[in-house]
Write an enzyme that holds these catalytic residues in place. Structure first.
Site, PDB file in Angstrom:
ATOM      1  N   LYS A   1       0.840  -1.126   0.014  1.00 29.00           N
ATOM      2  CA  LYS A   1       0.028   0.073  -0.086  1.00 29.00           C
ATOM      3  C   LYS A   1       0.699   1.158   0.023  1.00 29.00           C
ATOM      4  O   LYS A   1       1.676   1.391   1.058  1.00 29.00           O
ATOM      5  CB  LYS A   1      -0.972   0.133   1.018  1.00 29.00           C
ATOM      6  CG  LYS A   1      -1.715   1.311   1.411  1.00 29.00           C
ATOM      7  CD  LYS A   1      -2.581   1.231   2.635  1.00 29.00           C
ATOM      8  CE  LYS A   1      -3.557   2.603   2.649  1.00 29.00           C
ATOM      9  NZ  LYS A   1      -4.209   2.455   3.786  1.00 29.00           N
TER      10      LYS A   1
ATOM     11  N   ASP B   1     -12.534   2.296  11.112  1.00 28.66           N
ATOM     12  CA  ASP B   1     -13.131   2.183   9.706  1.00 28.66           C
ATOM     13  C   ASP B   1     -13.256   0.746   9.256  1.00 28.66           C
ATOM     14  O   ASP B   1     -12.608   0.292   8.537  1.00 28.66           O
ATOM     15  CB  ASP B   1     -11.855   2.871   8.906  1.00 28.66           C
ATOM     16  CG  ASP B   1     -12.347   2.965   7.250  1.00 28.66           C
ATOM     17  OD1 ASP B   1     -13.723   3.288   7.250  1.00 28.66           O
ATOM     18  OD2 ASP B   1     -11.638   3.298   6.483  1.00 28.66           O
TER      19      ASP B   1
END
Length: 141
Positions: free
Chosen positions: A8, A109
């Site tokens: 990422k 999240d």
């Protein structure tokens, strides 16, 4: 070695959220869990003003895509959760419990896009909105 990794990359120069995520990755590295994606490190590259998080590659994709693909095949009225759904819910719960109780970390999240599937397991990933500390004042920090 034939080993696959997921990377990422963030291009957020001097963004506090980027640093928070790298700090959280380092925190999770101290005490890994089988239902949290295996992390290998978080690196900041000052010359390019970006950072990368290296983690295990999970060949099953994310839970959101799995649900969407099953719903597309079954049709809206005939959709049924996959047979592994209860097992995955339990695994996600155990990962959250580990993060909260053992690492004093909040995940803020949690959604199907942040759960990946690999070898029959569900694993939490993407800690960009997470927070070290088991209590939050109520605002987003």
């Amino acid at each position: 070695t034939g080993q696959w990794y997921a990377v990422k990359t963030n291009h957020r120069h001097h963004d506090p959220a980027d640093k928070r995520e790298r700090d959280l990755v380092d925190h999770i590295l101290m005490c890994p869990h089988p239902f949290i994606v295996q992390l290998f490190g978080a690196y900041y590259f000052d010359q390019r003003a970006n950072s990368s998080i290296i983690m295990e590659y999970c060949e099953g994709g994310d839970l959101h895509r799995r649900i969407e693909s099953l719903a597309a095949v079954a049709g809206e009225d005939d959709y049924r959760p996959p047979s592994e759904a209860m097992q995955w819910i339990g695994q996600i719960f155990l990962a959250l419990e580990h993060l909260h109780l053992k690492l004093q970390t909040l995940v803020r999240d949690l959604k199907p896009q942040n759960v990946v599937l690999t070898h029959g397991r569900a694993k939490l990933t993407d800690f960009g909105h997470g927070r070290i500390g088991a209590r939050a004042p109520g605002g987003f920090t």
